[in-house]
Design a protein around this motif. Structure first.
Motif, PDB file in Angstrom:
ATOM      1  N   ARG A 149     -11.576  -2.648   3.242  1.00 14.21           N
ATOM      2  CA  ARG A 149     -10.958  -2.627   1.913  1.00 14.21           C
ATOM      3  C   ARG A 149      -9.978  -1.472   1.783  1.00 14.21           C
ATOM      4  O   ARG A 149     -10.218  -0.378   2.272  1.00 14.21           O
ATOM      5  CB  ARG A 149     -12.039  -2.457   0.836  1.00 14.21           C
ATOM      6  CG  ARG A 149     -12.563  -3.767   0.366  1.00 14.21           C
ATOM      7  CD  ARG A 149     -13.515  -3.670  -0.810  1.00 14.21           C
ATOM      8  NE  ARG A 149     -14.098  -4.989  -1.004  1.00 14.21           N
ATOM      9  CZ  ARG A 149     -13.450  -6.002  -1.591  1.00 14.21           C
ATOM     10  NH1 ARG A 149     -12.248  -5.838  -2.092  1.00 14.21           N
ATOM     11  NH2 ARG A 149     -14.034  -7.180  -1.683  1.00 14.21           N
ATOM     12  N   CYS A 150      -8.881  -1.730   1.102  1.00 12.35           N
ATOM     13  CA  CYS A 150      -7.896  -0.685   0.847  1.00 12.35           C
ATOM     14  C   CYS A 150      -8.488   0.350  -0.113  1.00 12.35           C
ATOM     15  O   CYS A 150      -8.972  -0.005  -1.178  1.00 12.35           O
ATOM     16  CB  CYS A 150      -6.638  -1.306   0.238  1.00 12.35           C
ATOM     17  SG  CYS A 150      -5.485  -0.075  -0.391  1.00 12.35           S
ATOM     18  N   PRO A 151      -8.493   1.641   0.273  1.00 16.25           N
ATOM     19  CA  PRO A 151      -9.063   2.665  -0.610  1.00 16.25           C
ATOM     20  C   PRO A 151      -8.171   2.962  -1.823  1.00 16.25           C
ATOM     21  O   PRO A 151      -8.610   3.614  -2.768  1.00 16.25           O
ATOM     22  CB  PRO A 151      -9.185   3.889   0.297  1.00 16.25           C
ATOM     23  CG  PRO A 151      -8.159   3.681   1.353  1.00 16.25           C
ATOM     24  CD  PRO A 151      -7.977   2.195   1.520  1.00 16.25           C
ATOM     25  N   HIS A 152      -6.917   2.461  -1.795  1.00 17.47           N
ATOM     26  CA  HIS A 152      -6.007   2.726  -2.917  1.00 17.47           C
ATOM     27  C   HIS A 152      -6.202   1.688  -4.025  1.00 17.47           C
ATOM     28  O   HIS A 152      -6.375   2.035  -5.181  1.00 17.47           O
ATOM     29  CB  HIS A 152      -4.549   2.703  -2.440  1.00 17.47           C
ATOM     30  CG  HIS A 152      -4.275   3.666  -1.321  1.00 17.47           C
ATOM     31  ND1 HIS A 152      -4.413   5.032  -1.452  1.00 17.47           N
ATOM     32  CD2 HIS A 152      -3.889   3.445  -0.037  1.00 17.47           C
ATOM     33  CE1 HIS A 152      -4.110   5.610  -0.292  1.00 17.47           C
ATOM     34  NE2 HIS A 152      -3.799   4.678   0.578  1.00 17.47           N
ATOM     35  N   CYS A 153      -6.179   0.367  -3.659  1.00 14.73           N
ATOM     36  CA  CYS A 153      -6.210  -0.671  -4.695  1.00 14.73           C
ATOM     37  C   CYS A 153      -7.438  -1.562  -4.596  1.00 14.73           C
ATOM     38  O   CYS A 153      -7.654  -2.427  -5.442  1.00 14.73           O
ATOM     39  CB  CYS A 153      -4.939  -1.514  -4.630  1.00 14.73           C
ATOM     40  SG  CYS A 153      -4.886  -2.631  -3.211  1.00 14.73           S
ATOM     41  N   GLY A 154      -8.248  -1.409  -3.539  1.00 11.25           N
ATOM     42  CA  GLY A 154      -9.470  -2.195  -3.433  1.00 11.25           C
ATOM     43  C   GLY A 154      -9.282  -3.563  -2.804  1.00 11.25           C
ATOM     44  O   GLY A 154     -10.252  -4.301  -2.606  1.00 11.25           O
TER      45      GLY A 154
ATOM     46  N   ARG B 132      -2.939  -1.155   7.158  1.00 13.61           N
ATOM     47  CA  ARG B 132      -1.991  -1.292   6.069  1.00 13.61           C
ATOM     48  C   ARG B 132      -2.540  -2.315   5.095  1.00 13.61           C
ATOM     49  O   ARG B 132      -3.129  -3.323   5.499  1.00 13.61           O
ATOM     50  CB  ARG B 132      -0.625  -1.739   6.570  1.00 13.61           C
ATOM     51  CG  ARG B 132       0.432  -1.684   5.458  1.00 13.61           C
ATOM     52  CD  ARG B 132       1.804  -2.156   5.912  1.00 13.61           C
ATOM     53  NE  ARG B 132       1.688  -3.372   6.687  1.00 13.61           N
ATOM     54  CZ  ARG B 132       2.326  -3.577   7.850  1.00 13.61           C
ATOM     55  NH1 ARG B 132       3.099  -2.651   8.340  1.00 13.61           N
ATOM     56  NH2 ARG B 132       2.175  -4.709   8.505  1.00 13.61           N
ATOM     57  N   CYS B 133      -2.359  -2.010   3.804  1.00 17.49           N
ATOM     58  CA  CYS B 133      -2.814  -2.927   2.770  1.00 17.49           C
ATOM     59  C   CYS B 133      -1.700  -3.953   2.510  1.00 17.49           C
ATOM     60  O   CYS B 133      -0.552  -3.575   2.295  1.00 17.49           O
ATOM     61  CB  CYS B 133      -3.133  -2.153   1.499  1.00 17.49           C
ATOM     62  SG  CYS B 133      -3.556  -3.228   0.131  1.00 17.49           S
ATOM     63  N   ASN B 134      -2.049  -5.243   2.541  1.00 14.83           N
ATOM     64  CA  ASN B 134      -1.056  -6.277   2.265  1.00 14.83           C
ATOM     65  C   ASN B 134      -0.867  -6.475   0.757  1.00 14.83           C
ATOM     66  O   ASN B 134       0.067  -7.137   0.332  1.00 14.83           O
ATOM     67  CB  ASN B 134      -1.454  -7.594   2.926  1.00 14.83           C
ATOM     68  CG  ASN B 134      -1.553  -7.441   4.442  1.00 14.83           C
ATOM     69  OD1 ASN B 134      -0.751  -6.740   5.057  1.00 14.83           O
ATOM     70  ND2 ASN B 134      -2.559  -8.055   5.040  1.00 14.83           N
ATOM     71  N   GLY B 135      -1.797  -5.886  -0.044  1.00 18.83           N
ATOM     72  CA  GLY B 135      -1.667  -5.951  -1.501  1.00 18.83           C
ATOM     73  C   GLY B 135      -0.684  -4.910  -2.003  1.00 18.83           C
ATOM     74  O   GLY B 135       0.407  -5.235  -2.487  1.00 18.83           O
ATOM     75  N   CYS B 136      -1.051  -3.628  -1.834  1.00 19.26           N
ATOM     76  CA  CYS B 136      -0.198  -2.566  -2.382  1.00 19.26           C
ATOM     77  C   CYS B 136       0.790  -2.023  -1.354  1.00 19.26           C
ATOM     78  O   CYS B 136       1.587  -1.143  -1.667  1.00 19.26           O
ATOM     79  CB  CYS B 136      -1.062  -1.444  -2.973  1.00 19.26           C
ATOM     80  SG  CYS B 136      -1.954  -0.470  -1.751  1.00 19.26           S
ATOM     81  N   ARG B 137       0.743  -2.534  -0.129  1.00 21.44           N
ATOM     82  CA  ARG B 137       1.674  -2.178   0.957  1.00 21.44           C
ATOM     83  C   ARG B 137       1.499  -0.740   1.457  1.00 21.44           C
ATOM     84  O   ARG B 137       2.319  -0.258   2.229  1.00 21.44           O
ATOM     85  CB  ARG B 137       3.153  -2.383   0.538  1.00 21.44           C
ATOM     86  CG  ARG B 137       3.472  -3.726  -0.081  1.00 21.44           C
ATOM     87  CD  ARG B 137       3.205  -4.890   0.838  1.00 21.44           C
ATOM     88  NE  ARG B 137       4.058  -4.931   2.022  1.00 21.44           N
ATOM     89  CZ  ARG B 137       3.847  -5.757   3.049  1.00 21.44           C
ATOM     90  NH1 ARG B 137       2.804  -6.557   3.049  1.00 21.44           N
ATOM     91  NH2 ARG B 137       4.663  -5.747   4.075  1.00 21.44           N
TER      92      ARG B 137
END
Ligand SMILES: [Zn+2]
Lengths: 177, 300
Positions: free
Chosen positions: A138-143, A163-168
């Motif tokens: 899980r992305c620690p920035h946006c979950g 790399r998060c594909n949600g918040c980039r």
């Protein structure tokens, strides 16, 4: 038991607790958001005849931070009034990310570093090849759970790069070991 | 903040904390009971640890040579991290060798013959090194680096896994940590082998060529030196012939997934373990040892 010895024993226990508190507050040189105690690297603190003996275990064999930890522990304990400080290395049992405490995991996540999942349990026989992604990280920035592994080795051996594909945003993950 | 200030800020707090950019490392076995267990011959234990330590040290150096040469930044960092893990294993194993070397001699000789890991790394000549020749061959292209890492780490993982039950508790503890590290190295190499082998025509061709070049050196991974035979018999070492089936199975699985042919097994031989090396090791050591020999005891 006489009152004198009991007070002496209490005093020694008090010194040990104080030394432990000082050592436990020393932070990791490469993950400064987390203490050596939360990381599970601090194994034991003992005080005997005025000498403090601290046992630490390396995260990775080649981790150069171990020397910095040793120096930091010695400096902080000396600064707290303990004149005789020894720092021992313990190799067995080997460190595992399962020893990172709950508060340590929260601190990592708050600092944007994804905390490790449970360390892999090995079946009997040879160490199995792991070729696919082990788990959704899980992305620690946006979950978001929609993330991509960029490299299994990040700035230090203990972390992988994602790399998060949600918040980039890129982020690091502490690898299960 | 300028670079000079940042460097100053790191150094200012604590004179001893030079780990980030200089000398001043402590004994990696500080505080660990280094006595040699009953039934274990100190000289054989030292010689055996030197073999495993030299494999890691020389392989680490070849990986370090990739710094600033890797095809992409992520891979540069990965190879450097793998090199660092192996350097850490080398330090512990050479320190273990140094501590075990003095045993069996009288007390006065002991203090003079105990060698530090630095003395062993920097002041031995090529014929005194005990690494297999696979690790000393000069670097080629990236496919060469990946195939060598696959062959080396598959073999080393099988060895270390068995060494976790070594009769020498220090060697067993070093192996237990090493297994976790080398498992990541092997899987990393396996993923790249598949990506390259089953990739473009060019990457397939280069990976196949790397396999052709490196494969003949695998015979040495399973040759049994007399020290290894005695170490296995005494319960603190592994007979390398015992790990061949596991090596063949894992490498075979990866090569099949990479659409690469699995070459025929190479007859076992002993070369580097007995001090027989290629000229490449001499050149590598000249680079690795030059500073330490020109300025013994230098600190910075
Ligand atoms: Zn995100």
């Amino acid at each position: 038991m006489s009152g004198g010895t009991s007070r002496g024993a209490e005093g020694a226990r008090g010194e040990e607790a104080r030394a432990r508190a000082v050592a436990a507050a020393v932070v990791d040189p490469e993950l400064p958001m987390i203490t050596l105690d939360e990381l599970g690297v601090l194994r034991e603190v003992r005080v005997e005849d005025g000498r403090v003996e601290v046992s630490i275990t390396p995260t990775y064999t080649g981790c150069p931070a171990l020397d910095a930890m040793r120096d930091d522990l010695r400096a902080r304990l000396t600064g707290a009034g303990f004149a005789d400080v020894r720092v021992r290395t313990v190799l067995d049992p080997p460190w595992t990310t399962d020893w990172i405490s709950e508060s340590g995991r929260r601190s990592l996540a708050e600092a944007g570093v994804s905390p490790p999942g449970p360390a892999p349990r090995r079946p009997a026989g040879p160490v199995p090849l792991t070729l696919g992604p082990v788990r959704r990280i899980r992305c620690p920035h946006c979950g978001s759970a929609d993330t991509t592994e960029l490299s299994r080795f990040a700035a230090t051996a203990c972390k992988s790069l994602h790399r998060c594909n949600g918040c980039r945003e890129p982020f690091e993950h502490v690898k299960e070991i | 903040m300028s670079f000079d200030n940042a460097l100053g800020a790191i150094a200012e707090d604590n004179d001893e904390a030079r780990w980030a950019f200089g000398t001043g490392f402590h004994d990696p076995l500080a505080g660990i009971d280094a006595s040699v267990p009953d039934g274990v011959d100190g000289a054989d234990l030292a010689a055996y640890c030197l073999m495993l330590g030299d494999d890691a040290l020389v392989m680490s150096h070849r990986l370090q040579e990739w710094c600033t040469h890797a095809p992409e930044l992520e891979e540069e960092v990965a190879l450097a991290n793998i090199a660092l893990d192996l350097l850490g294993q080398a330090r512990l194993l050479l320190a273990r060798a140094g501590a075990a070397m003095g045993t069996g001699q009288d007390e006065t000789a002991l203090t003079e013959t105990v060698l530090t890991e630095d003395a062993l790394a920097f002041f031995r000549d090529a014929p005194e090194f005990r690494n297999v020749r696979l690790v000393e061959e000069p670097n080629g292209d990236f496919a060469h680096a990946i195939v060598r890492l696959l062959l080396f780490s598959t073999w080393r993982l099988a060895l270390l896994d068995r060494l976790t039950s070594s009769a020498d508790p220090v060697l067993a503890a070093v192996a237990a940590k090493g297994v976790k590290e080398v498992a990541y190295h092997r899987d990393h190499a396996a993923l790249w082998t598949i990506r390259l082998g089953d990739g473009t025509e060019e990457s397939h061709r280069r990976t196949r060529r790397a396999l052709d070049v490196l494969w003949p050196a695998t015979g040495e991974l399973f040759g049994v030196h007399e020290v290894e035979r005695r170490a296995a018999a005494a319960g603190f070492g592994v007979d390398p012939a015992d790990v061949r089936a596991e090596f063949d199975a894992v490498v075979g699985e990866v090569l099949a997934a990479a659409a690469l042919p699995c070459p025929a097994p190479v007859p076992a031989e002993v070369a580097g373990r007995g001090g027989a090396h290629s000229a490449a090791l001499g050149a590598l050591l000249a680079d690795m040892q030059g500073l330490a020999r020109a300025h013994p005891g230098a600190t910075w």
